[in-house]
Design a protein around this motif. Structure first.
Motif, PDB file in Angstrom:
ATOM      1  N   MET A   1     -22.718 -19.236 -58.434  1.00 14.18           N
ATOM      2  CA  MET A   1     -22.246 -18.997 -57.156  1.00 14.18           C
ATOM      3  C   MET A   1     -20.930 -20.027 -56.969  1.00 14.18           C
ATOM      4  N   ARG A   2     -20.051 -19.517 -55.735  1.00 16.30           N
ATOM      5  CA  ARG A   2     -19.290 -19.869 -55.108  1.00 16.30           C
ATOM      6  C   ARG A   2     -19.683 -21.653 -54.328  1.00 16.30           C
TER       7      ARG A   2
ATOM      8  N   ILE B   1     -17.104 -21.327 -49.325  1.00 19.53           N
ATOM      9  CA  ILE B   1     -17.375 -20.255 -48.508  1.00 19.53           C
ATOM     10  C   ILE B   1     -16.872 -20.277 -47.049  1.00 19.53           C
TER      11      ILE B   1
ATOM     12  N   SER C   1     -13.907 -18.547 -44.279  1.00 21.67           N
ATOM     13  CA  SER C   1     -14.525 -17.987 -42.676  1.00 21.67           C
ATOM     14  C   SER C   1     -14.065 -17.959 -41.536  1.00 21.67           C
TER      15      SER C   1
ATOM     16  N   TYR D   1     -21.197  -8.782 -41.870  1.00 24.76           N
ATOM     17  CA  TYR D   1     -21.688  -9.175 -43.418  1.00 24.76           C
ATOM     18  C   TYR D   1     -21.491  -8.114 -44.352  1.00 24.76           C
TER      19      TYR D   1
ATOM     20  N   VAL E   1     -18.295  -7.569 -45.338  1.00 26.12           N
ATOM     21  CA  VAL E   1     -17.915  -8.367 -46.186  1.00 26.12           C
ATOM     22  C   VAL E   1     -18.237  -8.239 -47.612  1.00 26.12           C
ATOM     23  N   ALA E   2     -19.106  -7.356 -47.714  1.00 20.72           N
ATOM     24  CA  ALA E   2     -20.246  -6.813 -48.934  1.00 20.72           C
ATOM     25  C   ALA E   2     -20.159  -6.059 -49.443  1.00 20.72           C
ATOM     26  N   ARG E   3     -19.671  -5.548 -48.751  1.00 16.12           N
ATOM     27  CA  ARG E   3     -18.315  -4.015 -49.458  1.00 16.12           C
ATOM     28  C   ARG E   3     -17.060  -4.482 -49.916  1.00 16.12           C
TER      29      ARG E   3
ATOM     30  N   GLU F   1     -16.390  -7.952 -51.219  1.00 17.29           N
ATOM     31  CA  GLU F   1     -16.652  -8.844 -52.371  1.00 17.29           C
ATOM     32  C   GLU F   1     -17.524  -7.792 -53.743  1.00 17.29           C
ATOM     33  N   TYR F   2     -18.042  -7.029 -53.555  1.00 20.51           N
ATOM     34  CA  TYR F   2     -19.170  -6.139 -54.578  1.00 20.51           C
ATOM     35  C   TYR F   2     -17.820  -5.065 -54.760  1.00 20.51           C
ATOM     36  N   GLY F   3     -17.042  -4.586 -53.612  1.00 23.96           N
ATOM     37  CA  GLY F   3     -16.191  -3.860 -53.951  1.00 23.96           C
ATOM     38  C   GLY F   3     -15.506  -4.339 -55.362  1.00 23.96           C
TER      39      GLY F   3
ATOM     40  N   ARG G   1     -15.735  -6.662 -57.590  1.00 18.88           N
ATOM     41  CA  ARG G   1     -16.416  -6.974 -58.582  1.00 18.88           C
ATOM     42  C   ARG G   1     -16.289  -6.302 -58.772  1.00 18.88           C
ATOM     43  N   PHE G   2     -17.126  -4.663 -58.520  1.00 17.67           N
ATOM     44  CA  PHE G   2     -17.448  -3.356 -59.586  1.00 17.67           C
ATOM     45  C   PHE G   2     -15.502  -2.681 -59.824  1.00 17.67           C
TER      46      PHE G   2
END
Lengths: 150, 112
Positions: free
Chosen positions: B1-2, B7, B11, B20, B23-25, B27-29, B31-32
């Motif tokens: 983890m960072r 982090i 901000s 969030y 942000v999740a879409r 970060e994980y987007g 990654r995927f």
């Protein structure tokens, strides 16, 4: 509407056991939110259900494989149909809502290839109480009643 | 983890009232996007006729895919997007949600 049937401590533990069994490579997860409170309850042998239930668990991960498995359990998925709740993958940046030293009080447990880190109950409740919705206060009261808070 | 410092550096990009979910879409987007099968499944989901934001995604597909394919640090990516009149907050908001109902491994791709 999302289903809201996550309320028994056993449900989170069972999910993590199954999850860890699916991983082919070591992966890490930080678990926050109501699911994390339920995790603590299970570790202490508590069976009291969470008031007002929850619709999801909130994991954070830096593992591709863990993230992929979480995406297979999104809202609307077959996982939600089967379990009555879903997985809501959270970004790392949500950790800024916690105290800077939350990890010093966190618990860890390994399930197969999965290493799970869970902030302490007090740390978990900080962002919930900041939001201060009725469910958040109910969850705090529940945590106090089952002596999760020291 | 960072670490917390990394982090915190991000901000200012997401602002004091970060979504969030957005942000999740992102970060994980991102990654995927580097995993061919997951990229295929995301596109199949977003391009599905049932997706309510399909047309909006198609209009901005190049911009969204460019962000998802990037490897830049968040502050640098945001600076680059601001140079083009946008921002990472804006583009992250445009990354479509994924509907679990049809995000299975066997999802079909209808490409335009």
């Amino acid at each position: 509407m999302p289903r809201r049937e996550l309320k028994h401590p056993r449900q989170v533990e069972d999910w993590l056991i199954e999850f860890g069994g699916k991983l082919m490579q070591p992966g890490r997860m930080i678990l926050i939110g109501s699911g994390a409170l339920l995790w603590h309850a299970f570790q202490r042998g508590i069976t009291e259900p969470l008031p007002e239930s929850s619709m999801d668990v909130d994991p954070i991960t830096d593992s591709d494989e863990v993230a992929q498995l979480c995406y297979d359990a999104l809202i609307g998925s077959d996982f939600e149909v089967a379990h009555g709740w879903h997985v809501n993958l959270m970004p790392e940046s949500v950790l800024r809502e916690f105290s800077a030293d939350w990890s010093a009080r966190a618990a860890t447990k390994t399930y197969g290839c999965l290493e799970v880190t869970v902030p302490s109950p007090s740390d978990l409740l900080l962002p919930k109480l900041r939001r201060n919705e009725p469910r958040d206060r109910a969850h705090e009261a529940w945590a106090k009643s089952i002596k999760l808070l020291t | 983890m960072r670490d917390a410092a990394a982090i915190a550096a991000e901000s200012t990009v997401w602002g004091p009232y970060a979504s969030y979910d957005d942000v999740a879409r992102f970060e994980y987007g991102r990654r995927f996007w580097h995993l061919p099968e997951m990229r295929r499944r995301l596109l199949a989901n977003w391009l599905d006729d049932r997706h309510p934001h399909r047309d909006r995604f198609i209009e901005q597909r190049a911009l969204i895919e460019g962000v998802l394919a990037s490897n830049e640090a968040v502050p640098a990516l945001d600076e680059r997007l601001r140079g083009c009149g946008s921002s990472l907050r804006c583009v992250a908001r445009e990354i479509p949600v994924v509907f679990g109902q049809w995000f299975g491994p066997a999802g079909s791709l209808t490409d335009d």
